[in-house]
Design a protein around this motif. Structure first.
Motif, short mmCIF file in Angstrom:
data_model
loop_
_atom_site.label_atom_id
_atom_site.label_comp_id
_atom_site.label_asym_id
_atom_site.label_seq_id
_atom_site.Cartn_x
_atom_site.Cartn_y
_atom_site.Cartn_z
N GLN A 1 -11.43 -8.30 1.06
CA GLN A 1 -11.17 -9.47 0.31
C GLN A 1 -10.69 -9.41 -1.56
O GLN A 1 -9.79 -9.76 -1.84
CB GLN A 1 -11.97 -10.73 -0.21
N ILE A 2 -11.64 -8.44 -2.02
CA ILE A 2 -11.31 -8.07 -3.14
C ILE A 2 -9.96 -7.49 -4.03
O ILE A 2 -9.40 -7.58 -4.32
CB ILE A 2 -12.74 -7.81 -3.76
N PRO A 3 -9.96 -6.44 -2.73
CA PRO A 3 -8.98 -5.35 -2.88
C PRO A 3 -7.54 -6.30 -2.69
O PRO A 3 -6.66 -5.33 -2.89
CB PRO A 3 -9.27 -4.40 -1.56
N ALA A 4 -7.63 -6.66 -1.48
CA ALA A 4 -6.20 -7.83 -1.32
C ALA A 4 -5.96 -8.55 -2.83
O ALA A 4 -5.17 -9.17 -2.43
CB ALA A 4 -6.67 -8.60 0.46
N LEU A 5 -7.00 -8.92 -3.32
CA LEU A 5 -6.45 -10.05 -4.37
C LEU A 5 -5.70 -9.44 -6.16
O LEU A 5 -5.82 -9.80 -6.47
CB LEU A 5 -7.91 -11.03 -4.64
N VAL A 6 -7.30 -7.93 -5.94
CA VAL A 6 -6.63 -7.30 -6.52
C VAL A 6 -5.23 -6.18 -6.47
O VAL A 6 -4.30 -5.98 -7.64
CB VAL A 6 -7.78 -6.08 -7.11
N ARG A 7 -5.19 -6.01 -5.56
CA ARG A 7 -3.69 -4.60 -5.03
C ARG A 7 -2.07 -6.21 -4.62
O ARG A 7 -2.49 -7.99 -4.21
CB ARG A 7 -4.02 -4.24 -4.14
N PRO A 8 -1.64 -5.58 -5.30
CA PRO A 8 -0.09 -6.70 -5.20
C PRO A 8 0.48 -6.95 -4.10
O PRO A 8 0.11 -5.40 -2.86
CB PRO A 8 1.66 -5.95 -6.20
N GLY A 9 0.55 -7.72 -3.26
CA GLY A 9 0.88 -8.06 -1.81
C GLY A 9 0.12 -8.68 -0.90
O GLY A 9 -1.20 -9.43 -1.68
N THR A 10 -0.31 -9.08 -0.01
CA THR A 10 -0.91 -9.77 0.60
C THR A 10 -1.58 -8.83 1.39
O THR A 10 -1.08 -7.54 2.48
CB THR A 10 -0.36 -10.69 2.45
N GLY A 11 -2.99 -8.84 1.78
CA GLY A 11 -3.76 -8.66 2.66
C GLY A 11 -3.86 -9.19 3.78
O GLY A 11 -3.74 -10.09 4.81
N VAL A 12 -3.28 -8.02 5.16
CA VAL A 12 -3.34 -8.09 6.66
C VAL A 12 -5.15 -8.18 7.81
O VAL A 12 -5.71 -7.07 7.42
CB VAL A 12 -2.47 -7.69 7.61
N VAL B 1 8.28 -8.72 11.26
CA VAL B 1 7.94 -9.63 10.43
C VAL B 1 6.84 -9.01 9.18
O VAL B 1 7.58 -9.31 7.61
CB VAL B 1 7.43 -10.63 9.91
N LEU B 2 5.87 -8.10 9.50
CA LEU B 2 5.08 -7.14 8.40
C LEU B 2 5.97 -6.29 7.39
O LEU B 2 5.59 -5.78 6.32
CB LEU B 2 4.10 -6.85 9.29
N ALA B 3 7.36 -5.79 8.34
CA ALA B 3 7.60 -4.35 7.62
C ALA B 3 8.35 -5.09 6.43
O ALA B 3 8.72 -4.33 5.06
CB ALA B 3 8.80 -4.07 9.03
N ARG B 4 9.02 -6.46 6.26
CA ARG B 4 9.85 -7.04 5.11
C ARG B 4 8.54 -7.82 4.29
O ARG B 4 8.98 -8.09 2.92
CB ARG B 4 10.32 -8.43 6.29
N CYS B 5 7.96 -7.74 4.64
CA CYS B 5 6.79 -7.70 3.13
C CYS B 5 6.20 -7.49 2.53
O CYS B 5 6.31 -5.81 2.90
CB CYS B 5 5.50 -9.09 4.05
N ARG B 6 5.59 -7.52 1.91
CA ARG B 6 4.32 -6.63 0.51
C ARG B 6 3.05 -6.79 0.81
O ARG B 6 2.60 -7.53 0.63
CB ARG B 6 4.47 -7.06 -1.58
N LEU B 7 2.38 -5.64 1.42
CA LEU B 7 1.54 -6.17 1.88
C LEU B 7 0.34 -4.64 0.99
O LEU B 7 0.00 -3.94 0.40
CB LEU B 7 1.20 -5.27 3.01
N ALA B 8 -0.83 -5.84 1.35
CA ALA B 8 -1.86 -5.52 -0.04
C ALA B 8 -2.77 -3.96 0.70
O ALA B 8 -3.40 -3.22 0.86
CB ALA B 8 -2.84 -6.44 0.02
N LEU B 9 -3.07 -4.26 2.02
CA LEU B 9 -4.17 -3.78 2.93
C LEU B 9 -4.17 -4.24 4.51
O LEU B 9 -3.72 -5.22 4.40
CB LEU B 9 -5.53 -4.15 2.23
N PHE B 10 -4.07 -3.39 5.25
CA PHE B 10 -4.89 -4.44 6.79
C PHE B 10 -6.36 -3.92 7.01
O PHE B 10 -6.60 -2.68 6.08
CB PHE B 10 -4.43 -3.14 7.58
N ALA B 11 -7.06 -4.92 7.03
CA ALA B 11 -8.61 -5.03 7.30
C ALA B 11 -8.80 -5.03 8.78
O ALA B 11 -8.46 -6.25 9.35
CB ALA B 11 -9.23 -6.03 6.61
N ILE B 12 -9.47 -3.53 9.47
CA ILE B 12 -9.12 -4.08 10.80
C ILE B 12 -10.70 -4.74 10.76
O ILE B 12 -12.68 -3.49 11.34
CB ILE B 12 -9.16 -2.35 11.33
N ASP B 13 -11.44 -5.62 11.15
CA ASP B 13 -12.41 -6.04 11.43
C ASP B 13 -12.88 -5.92 12.44
O ASP B 13 -12.52 -5.65 13.72
CB ASP B 13 -13.25 -7.66 10.86
#
Length: 611
Positions: free
Chosen positions: A57-68, A133-145
């Motif tokens: 969650q914190i890297p997703a907020l620090v990095r530009p884009g959306t965390g998935v 859809v994801l390919a058109r987004c700015r992505l911060a990270l992928f988290a595999i829980d």
């Protein structure tokens, strides 16, 4: 551009403090967050309650884009999104519960960069439309829980996870973090390979949960034993009771309700609506006891579960560890209690032998069960045994039943030889096989209709085991089954010699077994203060209860689980510190900027009025 946290909150530590209300990281959190925030891949093994969610969650907020975030838990995504919204994070989910219009709106927010985090199930992510859809987004990270679900060595394999290797192929520049709380060395290696994360940095935290007290008892009317535990130690607490069958779930829930407990049943035989309603009640209300099969629980993010009880033997140490790990996620004292008996061993062995799957799969299941049996029959520290299973060393904990009340062992070699000789003579002289009950009657010289009809009194082994009680003999049989010296065969659970029987019969192996526990009777204790507030003074406990009542009202008005307003650990800290100003409240762990703004005045007023 992410809409939160505020623009000047750019470092992980600032996000930790300003958004989540904590002053410092725990364990490996800081190293993991810094690594992923810098664009690195990570495989994270961390116990339940260790703070895994902050690691992405914190890297997703620090990095530009959306965390998935990829999670198998559609039913819990709403609660995870609600928890993030409560601290000012823009989050949403994409799953089958949304209408076309709702999903379209989430995708529009995702494409516009208005989301910090988006949750989805693996089967949703691998769809061609979602990947486009994801390919058109700015992505911060992928988290595999729950990353162990990709491993067939694991206890909870999910075929949908196998498609997640597509992330490395389609999005090689986007950092990935795979997280799990239950992974042996084999599972760890397989999930790394299947997810294509050979170059990732690995972070393996201690799996120890020192706040959980592990206790395993011999079954002696398990429901009555459970009721004594709840009355004496967990009056009014939230908890989970696991049973092996749907029927046992229903009967146990009904028995607890008759005793005045707020108990619900949960299993796969209920409708989806029923399961969702009961899960929502458990998450949102205090003091609810959920009686369930293992269909319930993965990903349950309720921090104030004070006990997890098993009325039947789990199939593996991994499953047991994950299920017990749902207790005490807030770090406060919690109990992991298991009642275990001879019939559990017979039933689970039969389920494996009669189950589907290859011989290799069945061998794996037997190995899992043998390890679980070894934990139950151990004479040494439970925690040391659990951690050793996951490849970690530890010293005796002082907080499990074996440490607090050390069990005694006894030389059971002669008793085992008597039992094995009885099985041999029944098979050889009578061409008969019987279950544990009849064999114990023969050993103790107790006549019954079957022994009379089969002339068992004529056997040379008749009555040679009269020195041991029925309970002691059942303990011997249970432990010999666990060591594969005796086998349970057929649909009726008759006993036969196992692979290890020969060495014992020939006197080549001495056996030290755990001495059976004496039967426990009710202590008569009722309504003892919960373990949650055991260390609070009188005035502190009174304030804590007032804070819980205030929290319950807030949660009801917002239609969210109470812990999303504040977890018990934060309310306890407020009760102890008694802040007299909003500024003082800001220093309490778990009170971030958003919650301070929303609840500060009301909390200070409640605290000052209690003085």
């Amino acid at each position: 551009m992410n809409s939160s946290p505020p623009a000047d909150t750019t470092t992980p530590l600032q996000v930790l403090h300003d958004v989540f209300g904590y002053d410092s990281f725990r364990g490996d959190q800081e190293k993991i967050v810094e690594h992923v925030s810098g664009g690195g891949d990570a495989v994270v093994l961390m116990p339940t309650g260790g703070g895994k969610s902050l690691c992405y969650q914190i890297p997703a907020l620090v990095r530009p884009g959306t965390g998935v975030v990829i999670s198998p838990l559609i039913a819990l995504m709403q609660n995870q999104v609600d928890a993030l919204a409560a601290v000012g994070v823009k989050a949403a989910f994409l799953n089958s519960t949304l209408s076309f219009e709702e999903a379209d709106a989430v995708e529009a927010d995702l494409l516009a960069g208005r989301l910090d985090l988006v949750y989805m199930a693996p089967e949703r992510l691998v769809q061609k439309h979602t990947l486009n859809v994801l390919a058109r987004c700015r992505l911060a990270l992928f988290a595999i829980d729950e990353a162990h679900c990709v491993s067939q060595w694991g206890h909870d394999f999910r075929r949908d996870y196998l498609g997640l290797s597509v992330l490395a192929e389609r999005f090689p520049e986007v950092p990935r973090i795979a997280l799990t709380a239950t992974a042996t060395e084999a599972t760890h290696a397989e999930l790394t390979e299947r997810l294509g994360m050979a170059q990732a940095r690995h972070f393996v935290s201690s799996f120890d949960r020192p706040n959980i007290q592990y206790r395993i008892v011999e079954k002696d009317n398990a429901r009555s034993q459970l009721l004594r535990l709840l009355r004496a130690e967990h009056d009014g607490d939230s908890g989970i009771v696991y049973c092996l069958s749907r029927r046992s779930v229903e009967q146990t829930a009904e028995a607890l309700r008759k005793e005045g407990l707020d108990a619900l049943g949960y299993h796969a035989g209920l409708s989806e609506t029923q399961r969702a309603e009961r899960q929502a009640r458990f998450l949102r209300e205090d003091g609810v006891v959920m009686v369930a099969t293992i269909a319930f629980g993965m990903g349950i993010d309720k921090p104030d579960v004070r006990f997890v009880a098993h009325l039947d033997l789990p199939k593996s140490v991994e499953g047991y560890y994950q299920e017990t790990g749902r207790a005490g996620r807030d770090g406060l004292p919690a109990t992991a209690w298991l009642a275990y008996g001879l019939n559990d061993v017979v039933q689970l062995r039969r389920m494996i032998d009669n189950g589907d799957g290859s011989e290799q799969h069945q061998r794996g299941q037997r190995a899992h069960l043998d390890a679980m049996l070894g934990l139950c029959e151990s004479l040494t520290c439970r925690r040391v045994q659990i951690l050793r299973y996951f490849g970690q060393d530890a010293e005796p904990c002082g907080n499990c039943d074996n440490c607090l009340t050390p069990p005694t062992g006894w030389d059971a070699t002669v008793a085992a030889q008597k039992l094995l000789s009885t099985i041999v003579r029944l098979n050889r002289e009578r061409d008969q096989r019987f279950g544990a009950g009849q064999i114990i009657d023969i050993l103790r010289g107790k006549p019954n209709d079957r022994s009379t009809a089969s002339r068992h009194q004529e056997l040379t082994v008749w009555g040679i085991g009269a020195d041991l009680s029925v309970t002691e003999w059942r303990g011997v049989i249970r432990q010999l089954l666990a060591r594969n010296i005796v086998e349970s065969v057929g649909d009726y659970g008759t006993l036969a010699l196992g692979p290890g029987a020969g060495a014992v019969l020939r006197g080549e192996q001495e056996l030290e077994l755990r001495r059976s526990q004496p039967k426990q009777r009710s202590s008569g204790v009722r309504g003892r203060r919960s373990t949650t507030t055991a260390d609070l003074s009188g005035p502190e406990a009174v304030l804590f209860e007032s804070l819980r009542e205030w929290r319950a009202q807030e949660a009801k008005e917002q239609n969210v689980p109470a812990y999303i307003v504040f977890p018990d650990a934060t309310l306890i800290a407020i009760a102890r510190e008694r802040p007299s100003s909003v500024r003082g409240l800001a220093g309490v762990s778990g009170v971030g900027a958003k919650k301070l703004e929303r609840y500060g005045d009301a909390l200070v007023e409640l605290v000052t009025s209690s003085n």
